[in-house]
Design a protein around this motif. Structure first.
Motif, PDB file in Angstrom:
ATOM      1  N   TYR A  87       0.814  -1.214   0.000  1.00 46.97           N
ATOM      2  CA  TYR A  87       0.000   0.000   0.000  1.00 46.97           C
ATOM      3  C   TYR A  87       0.856   1.277   0.000  1.00 46.97           C
ATOM      4  O   TYR A  87       0.470   2.292  -0.558  1.00 46.97           O
ATOM      5  CB  TYR A  87      -0.968   0.017   1.194  1.00 46.97           C
ATOM      6  N   HIS A  88       2.045   1.205   0.632  1.00 47.51           N
ATOM      7  CA  HIS A  88       2.927   2.380   0.681  1.00 47.51           C
ATOM      8  C   HIS A  88       3.451   2.749  -0.699  1.00 47.51           C
ATOM      9  O   HIS A  88       3.962   3.854  -0.912  1.00 47.51           O
ATOM     10  CB  HIS A  88       4.093   2.113   1.638  1.00 47.51           C
ATOM     11  N   GLN A  89       3.320   1.846  -1.674  1.00 47.27           N
ATOM     12  CA  GLN A  89       3.788   2.116  -3.033  1.00 47.27           C
ATOM     13  C   GLN A  89       2.664   2.593  -3.962  1.00 47.27           C
ATOM     14  O   GLN A  89       2.885   2.868  -5.126  1.00 47.27           O
ATOM     15  CB  GLN A  89       4.412   0.846  -3.641  1.00 47.27           C
ATOM     16  N   ILE A  90       1.438   2.674  -3.407  1.00 45.77           N
ATOM     17  CA  ILE A  90       0.251   2.921  -4.244  1.00 45.77           C
ATOM     18  C   ILE A  90      -0.333   4.300  -3.975  1.00 45.77           C
ATOM     19  O   ILE A  90      -0.383   4.768  -2.836  1.00 45.77           O
ATOM     20  CB  ILE A  90      -0.832   1.845  -3.972  1.00 45.77           C
ATOM     21  N   ASP A  91      -0.770   4.949  -5.054  1.00 46.78           N
ATOM     22  CA  ASP A  91      -1.588   6.164  -4.955  1.00 46.78           C
ATOM     23  C   ASP A  91      -3.035   5.778  -5.230  1.00 46.78           C
ATOM     24  O   ASP A  91      -3.326   5.019  -6.168  1.00 46.78           O
ATOM     25  CB  ASP A  91      -1.153   7.210  -5.997  1.00 46.78           C
ATOM     26  N   GLU A  92      -3.962   6.278  -4.406  1.00 43.92           N
ATOM     27  CA  GLU A  92      -5.386   6.016  -4.606  1.00 43.92           C
ATOM     28  C   GLU A  92      -6.044   7.296  -5.109  1.00 43.92           C
ATOM     29  O   GLU A  92      -6.017   8.324  -4.450  1.00 43.92           O
ATOM     30  CB  GLU A  92      -6.045   5.557  -3.300  1.00 43.92           C
ATOM     31  N   LEU A  93      -6.619   7.223  -6.305  1.00 47.26           N
ATOM     32  CA  LEU A  93      -7.303   8.368  -6.903  1.00 47.26           C
ATOM     33  C   LEU A  93      -8.796   8.128  -6.817  1.00 47.26           C
ATOM     34  O   LEU A  93      -9.295   7.120  -7.343  1.00 47.26           O
ATOM     35  CB  LEU A  93      -6.871   8.537  -8.372  1.00 47.26           C
ATOM     36  N   LYS A  94      -9.515   9.026  -6.176  1.00 46.29           N
ATOM     37  CA  LYS A  94     -10.950   8.823  -5.981  1.00 46.29           C
ATOM     38  C   LYS A  94     -11.746   9.643  -6.987  1.00 46.29           C
ATOM     39  O   LYS A  94     -11.578  10.846  -7.099  1.00 46.29           O
ATOM     40  CB  LYS A  94     -11.364   9.187  -4.560  1.00 46.29           C
ATOM     41  N   SER A  95     -12.629   8.944  -7.718  1.00 43.73           N
ATOM     42  CA  SER A  95     -13.571   9.628  -8.608  1.00 43.73           C
ATOM     43  C   SER A  95     -14.918   9.638  -7.917  1.00 43.73           C
ATOM     44  O   SER A  95     -15.061   9.203  -6.779  1.00 43.73           O
ATOM     45  CB  SER A  95     -13.664   8.892  -9.941  1.00 43.73           C
ATOM     46  N   LYS A  96     -15.949  10.116  -8.608  1.00 39.64           N
ATOM     47  CA  LYS A  96     -17.285  10.183  -8.005  1.00 39.64           C
ATOM     48  C   LYS A  96     -17.855   8.795  -7.753  1.00 39.64           C
ATOM     49  O   LYS A  96     -18.640   8.592  -6.841  1.00 39.64           O
ATOM     50  CB  LYS A  96     -18.241  10.966  -8.915  1.00 39.64           C
ATOM     51  N   THR A  97     -17.463   7.808  -8.573  1.00 42.27           N
ATOM     52  CA  THR A  97     -18.093   6.492  -8.495  1.00 42.27           C
ATOM     53  C   THR A  97     -17.194   5.385  -7.956  1.00 42.27           C
ATOM     54  O   THR A  97     -17.694   4.367  -7.501  1.00 42.27           O
ATOM     55  CB  THR A  97     -18.596   6.075  -9.885  1.00 42.27           C
ATOM     56  N   GLU A  98     -15.847   5.565  -8.022  1.00 43.08           N
ATOM     57  CA  GLU A  98     -14.985   4.481  -7.588  1.00 43.08           C
ATOM     58  C   GLU A  98     -13.586   4.998  -7.247  1.00 43.08           C
ATOM     59  O   GLU A  98     -13.246   6.145  -7.524  1.00 43.08           O
ATOM     60  CB  GLU A  98     -14.889   3.415  -8.684  1.00 43.08           C
ATOM     61  N   SER A  99     -12.782   4.109  -6.657  1.00 50.35           N
ATOM     62  CA  SER A  99     -11.391   4.420  -6.372  1.00 50.35           C
ATOM     63  C   SER A  99     -10.526   3.788  -7.461  1.00 50.35           C
ATOM     64  O   SER A  99     -10.736   2.637  -7.841  1.00 50.35           O
ATOM     65  CB  SER A  99     -10.992   3.861  -5.017  1.00 50.35           C
ATOM     66  N   LEU A 100      -9.554   4.541  -7.957  1.00 52.94           N
ATOM     67  CA  LEU A 100      -8.619   4.037  -8.954  1.00 52.94           C
ATOM     68  C   LEU A 100      -7.240   3.952  -8.317  1.00 52.94           C
ATOM     69  O   LEU A 100      -6.835   4.828  -7.555  1.00 52.94           O
ATOM     70  CB  LEU A 100      -8.597   4.965 -10.171  1.00 52.94           C
ATOM     71  N   LEU A 101      -6.515   2.881  -8.656  1.00 53.12           N
ATOM     72  CA  LEU A 101      -5.221   2.642  -8.040  1.00 53.12           C
ATOM     73  C   LEU A 101      -4.114   2.724  -9.090  1.00 53.12           C
ATOM     74  O   LEU A 101      -4.274   2.270 -10.221  1.00 53.12           O
ATOM     75  CB  LEU A 101      -5.190   1.264  -7.369  1.00 53.12           C
ATOM     76  N   THR A 102      -2.979   3.274  -8.701  1.00 51.98           N
ATOM     77  CA  THR A 102      -1.813   3.359  -9.568  1.00 51.98           C
ATOM     78  C   THR A 102      -0.576   3.366  -8.693  1.00 51.98           C
ATOM     79  O   THR A 102      -0.646   3.701  -7.499  1.00 51.98           O
ATOM     80  CB  THR A 102      -1.866   4.619 -10.469  1.00 51.98           C
ATOM     81  N   LEU A 103       0.563   2.995  -9.275  1.00 56.07           N
ATOM     82  CA  LEU A 103       1.805   3.040  -8.507  1.00 56.07           C
ATOM     83  C   LEU A 103       2.309   4.474  -8.408  1.00 56.07           C
ATOM     84  O   LEU A 103       2.141   5.264  -9.348  1.00 56.07           O
ATOM     85  CB  LEU A 103       2.875   2.179  -9.185  1.00 56.07           C
ATOM     86  N   LYS A 104       2.919   4.795  -7.275  1.00 54.53           N
ATOM     87  CA  LYS A 104       3.571   6.094  -7.150  1.00 54.53           C
ATOM     88  C   LYS A 104       4.721   6.164  -8.152  1.00 54.53           C
ATOM     89  O   LYS A 104       5.318   5.135  -8.504  1.00 54.53           O
ATOM     90  CB  LYS A 104       4.097   6.290  -5.724  1.00 54.53           C
ATOM     91  N   ASP A 105       5.017   7.358  -8.632  1.00 55.98           N
ATOM     92  CA  ASP A 105       5.994   7.537  -9.714  1.00 55.98           C
ATOM     93  C   ASP A 105       7.314   6.827  -9.448  1.00 55.98           C
ATOM     94  O   ASP A 105       7.913   6.210 -10.329  1.00 55.98           O
ATOM     95  CB  ASP A 105       6.248   9.028  -9.946  1.00 55.98           C
ATOM     96  N   GLU A 106       7.782   6.879  -8.190  1.00 56.82           N
ATOM     97  CA  GLU A 106       9.106   6.326  -7.898  1.00 56.82           C
ATOM     98  C   GLU A 106       9.122   4.794  -7.955  1.00 56.82           C
ATOM     99  O   GLU A 106      10.183   4.168  -7.974  1.00 56.82           O
ATOM    100  CB  GLU A 106       9.593   6.781  -6.513  1.00 56.82           C
ATOM    101  N   ASN A 107       7.907   4.168  -7.987  1.00 57.95           N
ATOM    102  CA  ASN A 107       7.840   2.704  -8.000  1.00 57.95           C
ATOM    103  C   ASN A 107       7.589   2.129  -9.389  1.00 57.95           C
ATOM    104  O   ASN A 107       7.504   0.922  -9.561  1.00 57.95           O
ATOM    105  CB  ASN A 107       6.737   2.225  -7.051  1.00 57.95           C
ATOM    106  N   LYS A 108       7.413   3.018 -10.378  1.00 51.33           N
ATOM    107  CA  LYS A 108       7.118   2.547 -11.737  1.00 51.33           C
ATOM    108  C   LYS A 108       8.406   2.146 -12.460  1.00 51.33           C
ATOM    109  O   LYS A 108       9.463   2.681 -12.215  1.00 51.33           O
ATOM    110  CB  LYS A 108       6.365   3.631 -12.514  1.00 51.33           C
TER     111      LYS A 108
END
Length: 588
Positions: free
Chosen positions: A567-588
């Motif tokens: 989880y410490h490597q993940i960014d959570e982006l929240k939209s109106k309907t759901e949460s979207l997950l992506t890796l933080k830039d330094e982990n890509k």
């Protein structure tokens, strides 16, 4: 343990066991939607969405079918006739019995019961499990019931004969309740039809036909409309005089801002061809006009809302929102509030009671009248129409609540993902007008009749709620052993042993069958770790998609455990309907 806390004392001849001891628990799966070969076959494939409008005890098929190859190359499984399906997410707690062999999505935990446990007995018991299942479910983005947690839910077991007696008694009692419920629902529909019929009579002029013959009026509808036009012009002329005085003073003193010239009265566009075609014949005493000609129509501007409207618990002025405008008029809620002083300059958005409000985004076309002598502030997505010359606002509300009136209002709505009306559309809308006296009489008749029908609707709704409660009570008694009088000399412990032996043989037989199947020639879509999926994804991914692509698919507890580790490597982006997950830039 949570499951133990849900247990209660059972009568003699019954025993507590768990779901996994009376059958085989099977999770569903979804073939890859990218492969057309997997879809459109003759194997029924059920999702929780298929049960949202399903009322029967049994199900044959859902909205989609899969092929044999789709079944072979996915985690979906063929579930035999008589299996009991229990939705494990979105939402938890739908229950149905398979009327034939079928498959399900991973949104189900399915039980293949052994022959000495009745499928319909399980079905009725599962109807009582929703709250227990939710308590042992896990997840943050959405609740998911794992196969492990489902398997360990408690199950009250009695003899097969008593199971069938219980099912028979529940069927009998439920059939009587269903008959009563159907009759009450028909009555409710009848009341709604009557209300619309009354509105149709009112705005065709037939409701007050006798009244018109027996009563004289002071000002005709035509004269009323002419008077409003003169009133609007006079108001504008007075505003111009006031502006000219202010301008003259400003030019002399050169203080403050230059006074703005008042706008001319707004003249709406002519009705569209569709609106013209939707008009109906009126009595000779009535007149067609437009809402923008008989009322001042406005809304809270977007920049006004952004800059000045700040909700606060310390507020002293309640805000009207779309949620306060239902299909049947005004609805009280727990209002958001603003400090009156902070919006004092937004005078046209101040409501004093008696205004017509119209939803123009969302529940488009819903209308209501602001309660008299109550102050509110006009919130977003709602227009107000403030009638001139004492036009009866309730008359306008009922006009646009009628089917024909609402169709006139919605005729110019923009047909997009979220339909909407502009202020120009609202002003443009036709409306049928009669004299003030007849408006008052029509409103009086409608409100008298609606009071009676609303009381009847409440009575019907109360009885329908009682029927629902009675169903719960019947099921509670059934699985406490209090619904039927039956004394068994059979040993329920022996029954459980026999079931477990049958279950053991079933599992061994399935292993033999699986070994005898030809090896797959195609590889299933490769499942990857959550971290690998996120590394390969070029854009943020939903938790749902991540779950389906990962090696954890089918095991929600493992999925969230794996998420937690990275989880410490993940960014959570929240939209109106759901949460979207992506890796933080330094982990890509």
């Amino acid at each position: 343990m949570k499951n133990q806390q849900e247990k209660y004392n059972l009568p003699q001849g019954w025993i507590w066991t768990t779901i996994d001891e009376i059958g085989i628990v099977v999770s569903g799966g979804t073939p890859s939607t990218k492969n057309k070969e997997f879809w459109g076959g003759n194997i029924a494939w059920i999702t929780p969405a298929d049960l949202s409008e399903h009322n029967g005890k049994y199900i044959i098929k859902g909205s989609r079918n899969i092929t044999q190859i789709g079944l072979d190359y996915s985690s979906a499984k063929l579930i035999p006739k008589g299996s009991v399906l229990f939705s494990s997410r979105a939402p938890i707690g739908y229950v149905v019995v398979a009327q034939n062999d079928l498959s399900t999505s991973q949104g189900f935990k399915n039980l293949i019961p052994m022959t000495q446990v009745d499928s319909e007995y399980i079905y009725y018991y599962f109807l009582t499990l929703k709250s227990q299942a939710e308590k042992v479910a896990s997840g943050t983005t959405f609740l998911e019931l794992s196969a492990k947690s489902f398997s360990k839910l408690p199950f009250p077991l009695c003899s097969l004969k008593e199971q069938r007696l219980i099912v028979s008694q529940i069927d009998l009692l439920f059939s009587k309740l269903n008959e009563a419920e159907n009759s009450l629902q028909k009555a409710n529909k009848g009341l709604k039809i009557y209300k619309q019929a009354l509105l149709n009579q009112a705005f065709s002029g037939k409701l007050t036909e006798k009244w018109r013959r027996e009563n004289s009026i002071k000002v005709s509808a035509k004269q009323l409309i002419d008077d409003i036009e003169k009133e609007r012009q006079l108001k504008y002329d007075l505003e111009i005089l006031e502006w000219e005085k202010s301008l003259k003073k400003w030019k002399k003193d050169k203080e403050g801002q230059r006074p703005s010239k008042p706008s001319k009265p707004t003249v709406p566009e002519k009705p569209t061809d569709e609106q013209i075609n939707r008009k109906w014949n009126l009595p000779k005493e009535w007149q067609w006009t437009q809402l923008g000609l008989i009322s001042f129509v406005t809304k809270l501007a977007g920049f006004e809302y952004t800059e000045y409207v700040k909700y606060t618990e310390k507020g002293d002025l309640p805000v009207i929102k779309a949620e306060n405008v239902g299909q049947d008029g005004f609805k009280k809620t727990t209002y958001s509030k603003v400090i009156a002083e902070s919006v004092e300059h937004l005078k046209r958005s101040k409501l004093e009671g008696g205004e017509l409000i119209i939803v123009f985004v969302g529940s488009v076309g819903n209308v209501a009248t602001i309660p008299q002598n109550q102050s509110f502030f006009l919130g977003p997505n709602i227009a107000l129409a403030r009638p001139y010359n004492e036009i009866n606002t309730k008359f306008l509300e009922y006009f646009y609540q009628s089917h024909k009136g609402k169709k006139l209002l919605l005729a110019t709505a923009k047909a997009v993902a979220q339909p909407s009306l502009s202020m120009g559309n609202i002003r443009q809308t036709p409306v049928a007008i009669t004299s003030k006296e007849e408006q008052f009489k029509i409103v009086q008749i409608i409100e008298n009749q609606f009071t009676l029908t609303n009381n009847l609707e409440k009575t019907v709704d109360n009885v329908l709620n009682e029927i629902t409660a009675l169903r719960h009570s019947i099921l509670k008694k059934a699985f406490e052993g209090r619904l039927v009088n039956y004394t068994s000399d059979e040993s329920v412990e022996n029954l459980l042993n026999n079931i477990q032996e049958e279950r053991r043989l079933y599992i061994e037989n399935q292993k033999v069958l699986n070994l005898s199947k030809p090896k797959q020639k195609k590889k299933m879509e490769e499942k990857k770790s959550i971290l690998d999926i996120l590394k390969e994804s070029t854009s943020p991914i939903s938790a749902q998609e991540l779950w389906e692509k990962s090696t954890s698919e089918g095991d929600i507890e493992r999925f969230y455990s794996e998420i937690k580790e990275i989880y410490h490597q993940i960014d959570e982006l929240k939209s109106k309907t759901e949460s979207l997950l992506t890796l933080k830039d330094e982990n890509k």
